[in-house]
Design a protein around this motif. Structure first.
Motif, PDB file in Angstrom:
ATOM      1  N   MET A  97     -22.586  36.212  -4.426  1.00 26.89           N
ATOM      2  CA  MET A  97     -21.984  36.354  -3.107  1.00 26.89           C
ATOM      3  C   MET A  97     -22.188  35.114  -2.251  1.00 26.89           C
ATOM      4  O   MET A  97     -21.257  34.643  -1.594  1.00 26.89           O
ATOM      5  N   LEU A  98     -23.404  34.553  -2.255  1.00 27.75           N
ATOM      6  CA  LEU A  98     -23.642  33.384  -1.399  1.00 27.75           C
ATOM      7  C   LEU A  98     -22.881  32.160  -1.907  1.00 27.75           C
ATOM      8  O   LEU A  98     -22.370  31.356  -1.121  1.00 27.75           O
ATOM      9  N   PHE A  99     -22.771  32.028  -3.246  1.00 23.77           N
ATOM     10  CA  PHE A  99     -22.089  30.851  -3.796  1.00 23.77           C
ATOM     11  C   PHE A  99     -20.588  30.917  -3.565  1.00 23.77           C
ATOM     12  O   PHE A  99     -19.976  29.955  -3.091  1.00 23.77           O
ATOM     13  N   THR A 100     -19.981  32.062  -3.883  1.00 24.37           N
ATOM     14  CA  THR A 100     -18.521  32.171  -3.739  1.00 24.37           C
ATOM     15  C   THR A 100     -18.105  32.152  -2.274  1.00 24.37           C
ATOM     16  O   THR A 100     -17.017  31.670  -1.946  1.00 24.37           O
ATOM     17  N   ALA A 101     -18.971  32.653  -1.381  1.00 27.16           N
ATOM     18  CA  ALA A 101     -18.659  32.593   0.048  1.00 27.16           C
ATOM     19  C   ALA A 101     -18.658  31.153   0.533  1.00 27.16           C
ATOM     20  O   ALA A 101     -17.882  30.782   1.421  1.00 27.16           O
ATOM     21  N   GLY A 102     -19.514  30.316  -0.052  1.00 28.40           N
ATOM     22  CA  GLY A 102     -19.725  28.966   0.469  1.00 28.40           C
ATOM     23  C   GLY A 102     -18.855  27.869  -0.107  1.00 28.40           C
ATOM     24  O   GLY A 102     -18.850  26.755   0.422  1.00 28.40           O
ATOM     25  N   VAL A 103     -18.103  28.135  -1.178  1.00 28.00           N
ATOM     26  CA  VAL A 103     -17.362  27.026  -1.796  1.00 28.00           C
ATOM     27  C   VAL A 103     -15.852  27.208  -1.798  1.00 28.00           C
ATOM     28  O   VAL A 103     -15.116  26.305  -1.406  1.00 28.00           O
ATOM     29  N   GLY A 104     -15.341  28.323  -2.260  1.00 23.32           N
ATOM     30  CA  GLY A 104     -13.900  28.536  -2.283  1.00 23.32           C
ATOM     31  C   GLY A 104     -13.174  27.709  -3.335  1.00 23.32           C
ATOM     32  O   GLY A 104     -13.774  27.086  -4.213  1.00 23.32           O
ATOM     33  N   THR A 105     -11.847  27.691  -3.208  1.00 25.95           N
ATOM     34  CA  THR A 105     -10.977  27.007  -4.166  1.00 25.95           C
ATOM     35  C   THR A 105     -11.265  25.508  -4.259  1.00 25.95           C
ATOM     36  O   THR A 105     -11.083  24.888  -5.306  1.00 25.95           O
ATOM     37  N   SER A 106     -11.729  24.936  -3.162  1.00 31.53           N
ATOM     38  CA  SER A 106     -11.903  23.478  -3.081  1.00 31.53           C
ATOM     39  C   SER A 106     -12.853  22.940  -4.142  1.00 31.53           C
ATOM     40  O   SER A 106     -12.706  21.796  -4.574  1.00 31.53           O
ATOM     41  N   ILE A 107     -13.834  23.733  -4.580  1.00 30.37           N
ATOM     42  CA  ILE A 107     -14.802  23.254  -5.571  1.00 30.37           C
ATOM     43  C   ILE A 107     -14.109  22.925  -6.890  1.00 30.37           C
ATOM     44  O   ILE A 107     -14.527  22.014  -7.609  1.00 30.37           O
ATOM     45  N   VAL A 198     -18.391  29.488  17.504  1.00 31.77           N
ATOM     46  CA  VAL A 198     -18.656  30.005  16.157  1.00 31.77           C
ATOM     47  C   VAL A 198     -17.363  30.502  15.530  1.00 31.77           C
ATOM     48  O   VAL A 198     -17.057  30.205  14.367  1.00 31.77           O
ATOM     49  N   ILE A 199     -16.588  31.250  16.294  1.00 31.32           N
ATOM     50  CA  ILE A 199     -15.319  31.777  15.777  1.00 31.32           C
ATOM     51  C   ILE A 199     -14.382  30.642  15.391  1.00 31.32           C
ATOM     52  O   ILE A 199     -13.746  30.659  14.332  1.00 31.32           O
ATOM     53  N   PHE A 200     -14.318  29.615  16.247  1.00 30.75           N
ATOM     54  CA  PHE A 200     -13.460  28.475  15.927  1.00 30.75           C
ATOM     55  C   PHE A 200     -13.980  27.704  14.716  1.00 30.75           C
ATOM     56  O   PHE A 200     -13.193  27.165  13.939  1.00 30.75           O
ATOM     57  N   GLY A 201     -15.300  27.639  14.572  1.00 32.58           N
ATOM     58  CA  GLY A 201     -15.860  26.993  13.389  1.00 32.58           C
ATOM     59  C   GLY A 201     -15.466  27.707  12.122  1.00 32.58           C
ATOM     60  O   GLY A 201     -15.065  27.085  11.128  1.00 32.58           O
ATOM     61  N   VAL A 202     -15.553  29.037  12.147  1.00 32.46           N
ATOM     62  CA  VAL A 202     -15.180  29.832  10.967  1.00 32.46           C
ATOM     63  C   VAL A 202     -13.696  29.664  10.661  1.00 32.46           C
ATOM     64  O   VAL A 202     -13.305  29.435   9.510  1.00 32.46           O
ATOM     65  N   VAL A 203     -12.855  29.768  11.687  1.00 29.76           N
ATOM     66  CA  VAL A 203     -11.408  29.636  11.483  1.00 29.76           C
ATOM     67  C   VAL A 203     -11.057  28.239  10.984  1.00 29.76           C
ATOM     68  O   VAL A 203     -10.255  28.070  10.055  1.00 29.76           O
ATOM     69  N   GLY A 204     -11.671  27.205  11.595  1.00 31.14           N
ATOM     70  CA  GLY A 204     -11.391  25.829  11.175  1.00 31.14           C
ATOM     71  C   GLY A 204     -11.815  25.565   9.751  1.00 31.14           C
ATOM     72  O   GLY A 204     -11.093  24.922   8.978  1.00 31.14           O
ATOM     73  N   SER A 205     -12.984  26.091   9.365  1.00 28.12           N
ATOM     74  CA  SER A 205     -13.497  25.832   8.020  1.00 28.12           C
ATOM     75  C   SER A 205     -12.662  26.523   6.948  1.00 28.12           C
ATOM     76  O   SER A 205     -12.345  25.926   5.918  1.00 28.12           O
ATOM     77  N   ILE A 206     -12.284  27.775   7.195  1.00 24.89           N
ATOM     78  CA  ILE A 206     -11.516  28.491   6.169  1.00 24.89           C
ATOM     79  C   ILE A 206     -10.087  27.958   6.102  1.00 24.89           C
ATOM     80  O   ILE A 206      -9.479  27.907   5.026  1.00 24.89           O
ATOM     81  N   THR A 207      -9.541  27.522   7.244  1.00 27.15           N
ATOM     82  CA  THR A 207      -8.199  26.951   7.223  1.00 27.15           C
ATOM     83  C   THR A 207      -8.192  25.623   6.488  1.00 27.15           C
ATOM     84  O   THR A 207      -7.210  25.267   5.836  1.00 27.15           O
ATOM     85  N   THR A 208      -9.289  24.878   6.572  1.00 25.85           N
ATOM     86  CA  THR A 208      -9.430  23.653   5.784  1.00 25.85           C
ATOM     87  C   THR A 208      -9.361  23.974   4.298  1.00 25.85           C
ATOM     88  O   THR A 208      -8.678  23.286   3.527  1.00 25.85           O
ATOM     89  N   SER A 209     -10.062  25.042   3.889  1.00 25.52           N
ATOM     90  CA  SER A 209     -10.031  25.452   2.480  1.00 25.52           C
ATOM     91  C   SER A 209      -8.626  25.861   2.060  1.00 25.52           C
ATOM     92  O   SER A 209      -8.156  25.506   0.975  1.00 25.52           O
ATOM     93  N   LEU A 210      -7.935  26.608   2.924  1.00 25.60           N
ATOM     94  CA  LEU A 210      -6.556  27.003   2.626  1.00 25.60           C
ATOM     95  C   LEU A 210      -5.651  25.769   2.543  1.00 25.60           C
ATOM     96  O   LEU A 210      -4.754  25.702   1.704  1.00 25.60           O
ATOM     97  N   GLY A 211      -5.903  24.799   3.424  1.00 26.56           N
ATOM     98  CA  GLY A 211      -5.088  23.586   3.440  1.00 26.56           C
ATOM     99  C   GLY A 211      -5.226  22.760   2.185  1.00 26.56           C
ATOM    100  O   GLY A 211      -4.279  22.099   1.751  1.00 26.56           O
ATOM    101  N   ILE A 212      -6.411  22.785   1.573  1.00 26.54           N
ATOM    102  CA  ILE A 212      -6.632  22.045   0.329  1.00 26.54           C
ATOM    103  C   ILE A 212      -6.074  22.813  -0.866  1.00 26.54           C
ATOM    104  O   ILE A 212      -5.450  22.240  -1.761  1.00 26.54           O
ATOM    105  N   GLY A 213      -6.281  24.130  -0.865  1.00 21.30           N
ATOM    106  CA  GLY A 213      -5.957  24.919  -2.051  1.00 21.30           C
ATOM    107  C   GLY A 213      -4.513  25.347  -2.201  1.00 21.30           C
ATOM    108  O   GLY A 213      -3.947  25.271  -3.294  1.00 21.30           O
TER     109      GLY A 213
END
Length: 514
Positions: A97-107, A198-213
């Motif tokens: 859970m901790l690994f898959t939450a922290g890396v995503g498609t980008s890895i 915090v909310i903007f950090g979460v949204v920005g980080s996951i959108t970055t992952s979506l943008g790469i993947g």
């Protein structure tokens, strides 16, 4: 009316409403003013990386200092829960859970491609495409995804877990974790600002992952099924809709039945894919590369951690290390609250070192195999990935790599499935955390309301769709770095708060014993 009141009875509207309105306005601005938005975001990104890049590097070193302090202090042996309590999840499920939450498609995607960027534009004025450039190229991705990345999460993880399972507070908000420093301002505008950031950090980080993947997956699917270029946007939207269905179902089921199961499936699939690449590729060569990279990593760690290029153009540090540190800091609230939530029954020392070691090991293993294989293709002349990246897209390079494998069509589909599950797990975790931030009176054994979890999942998916339509992926990829600058202050507040809280509680316990 009564139903609406009941629906929002546990929601903190002072955080929920401003965050929602701001995100909705952001979606509108991106849709109606895409060019101006891109210029403003790029301008802010340049300021963050050029003027404050050194601060991101210092923040990383401070997190290592926090880790060392907590490891050698009495606080390290504190159990997050009752003394007789066993860990809530098995070691394997907790790691998954901790690994898959922290890396995503980008890895997966960057695991293949990042070393190719490094070999053609290496750090430390190394000659491009030289033997030394290849050595650093294989190692540098492991540095960016390794110890430094996972060290960022520890202050938030301990703050949330200690607050929930030792002090029995019914919230997972980082503003509440900062109460020892903020005091009465925790429940006023400074505390609310922290939670909104915090909310903007979460949204920005996951959108970055979506943008790469998403673009890479869309192009792979078009390649497999022979879909013309003109339908690229439609394919991207279908991918996002499938993701919404996968993580929507998982989020709806909750932590136990949804996210835990999806994480376990994810780890198995990712390991199988990695094993295939390892066995098909130059197995001995990859092992030799990794042994060499371990030595480089150890010997160059402090140099890389403080590399600001003060007498150079600073492009490498700005585009890679500062970008990554900003991305990890933006992910810090999500990882802190999520890993803190799932760490009940473990000691503080077990949590900080467990997530650091296992997270680093998983990322280094991925870069060892994926990066090793792509560097092998480049150095042997089988595929000129440098030219492909210079003249084409990341999708072209990934497809070229997969075409060198046996049964390339099947491997492309397998990669897509792995990436789908990877990012669905990360999105699940983000939606769970955003719902938790906006919820009052959240007991450790309870999940946030289902509608709230689904709401946030759909909202930032809508943001991603809006960005796809206007072609603003590159702008959003760098938003996490901008958000990360504001969250550096939160990071330092967390470290000071945790240290103060733990020292006060330990001192109080010792006085009682006397």
């Amino acid at each position: 009316m009564e139903k609406m009141k009941k629906l929002f009875q546990n929601i903190n509207l002072k955080i929920f409403i401003p965050s929602c309105l701001t995100l909705i306005i952001l979606i509108g601005v991106l849709l109606f003013f895409p060019v101006k938005s891109a210029h403003i975001i790029r301008y802010l990104y340049d300021i963050c990386t050029e003027k404050f890049g050194w601060l991101y590097l210092l923040a990383c070193l401070a997190c290592f200092g926090f880790l060392i302090w907590i490891s050698f202090s009495k606080a390290g042996n504190i159990k997050l829960g009752a003394k007789s309590e066993k860990p809530q999840y098995s070691d394997l499920s907790w790691i998954a859970m901790l690994f898959t939450a922290g890396v995503g498609t980008s890895i997966v995607i960057l695991g293949f491609l990042e070393p190719i960027y490094y070999v053609s534009s290496p750090p430390f004025n190394i000659e491009p495409m030289s033997e030394m450039a290849y050595e650093y190229a294989h190692m540098y991705g492991q540095f960016h995804w390794g110890l430094g990345a996972w060290a960022f999460y520890n202050p938030a993880i301990i703050a949330v877990a200690y607050m929930m399972y030792v002090r029995k507070e019914s919230t997972i908000r980082l503003s509440s974790a900062c109460r020892p420093v903020l005091k009465k301002y925790t429940d006023r505008w400074p505390g609310y600002c922290i939670d909104i950031f915090v909310i903007f950090g979460v949204v920005g980080s996951i959108t970055t992952s979506l943008g790469i993947g998403t673009p890479v997956l869309a192009d792979i699917i078009r390649e497999v099924f022979g879909i013309p270029q003109q339908y690229e946007l439609q394919v991207k939207l279908i991918i996002l809709l499938i993701w919404i269905m996968i993580f929507g179902t998982s989020v709806f089921l909750g932590l136990e039945k949804g996210i835990q199961r999806l994480s376990n499936i994810n780890i198995v699939m990712a390991f199988v894919f990695m094993l295939i690449i390892f066995l098909v590729g130059p197995t001995v060569g990859i092992l030799k590369m990794e042994v060499n990279s371990i030595g480089l990593y150890v010997s160059e760690f402090f140099r890389m951690s403080t590399y600001t290029q003060p007498f150079g153009d600073g492009i490498f540090t700005k585009n890679w290390t500062v970008f990554y540190w900003g991305w990890w800091i933006a992910f810090m609230p999500m990882m802190g609250m999520f890993v803190g939530k799932i760490s009940r029954g473990r000691t503080i020392k077990n949590v900080v070192w467990g997530q650091l070691i296992w997270g680093t090991a998983g990322c280094c293993l991925s870069f060892m195999v994926f990066g090793g294989y792509s560097l092998y293709l480049q150095s042997s002349g089988k595929v000129d990935l440098v030219s492909i990246l210079n003249n084409g897209t990341q999708s072209d390079a990934i497809i070229a790599i997969l075409k060198t494998l046996p049964m390339p069509q099947i491997m492309m589909i397998f990669l897509c499935v792995v990436c789908f599950v990877y990012l669905a797990t990360t999105i699940d975790s983000c939606a769970y955390v955003l719902a938790g931030v906006t919820t009052d009176n959240l007991k450790p054994t309870k999940d946030p309301d289902r509608w709230n979890r689904l709401f946030w999942a759909v909202l930032f998916s809508t943001l991603s769709i809006a960005i796809m339509i206007v072609g603003g992926i590159e702008s959003v990829k760098i938003m996490s770095v901008v958000t990360g600058l504001f969250l550096i202050l939160v990071l330092f507040l967390l470290m000071a708060s945790v240290k103060k809280r733990l020292e006060e509680d330990i001192s109080e316990k010792e006085k009682r014993r006397e």
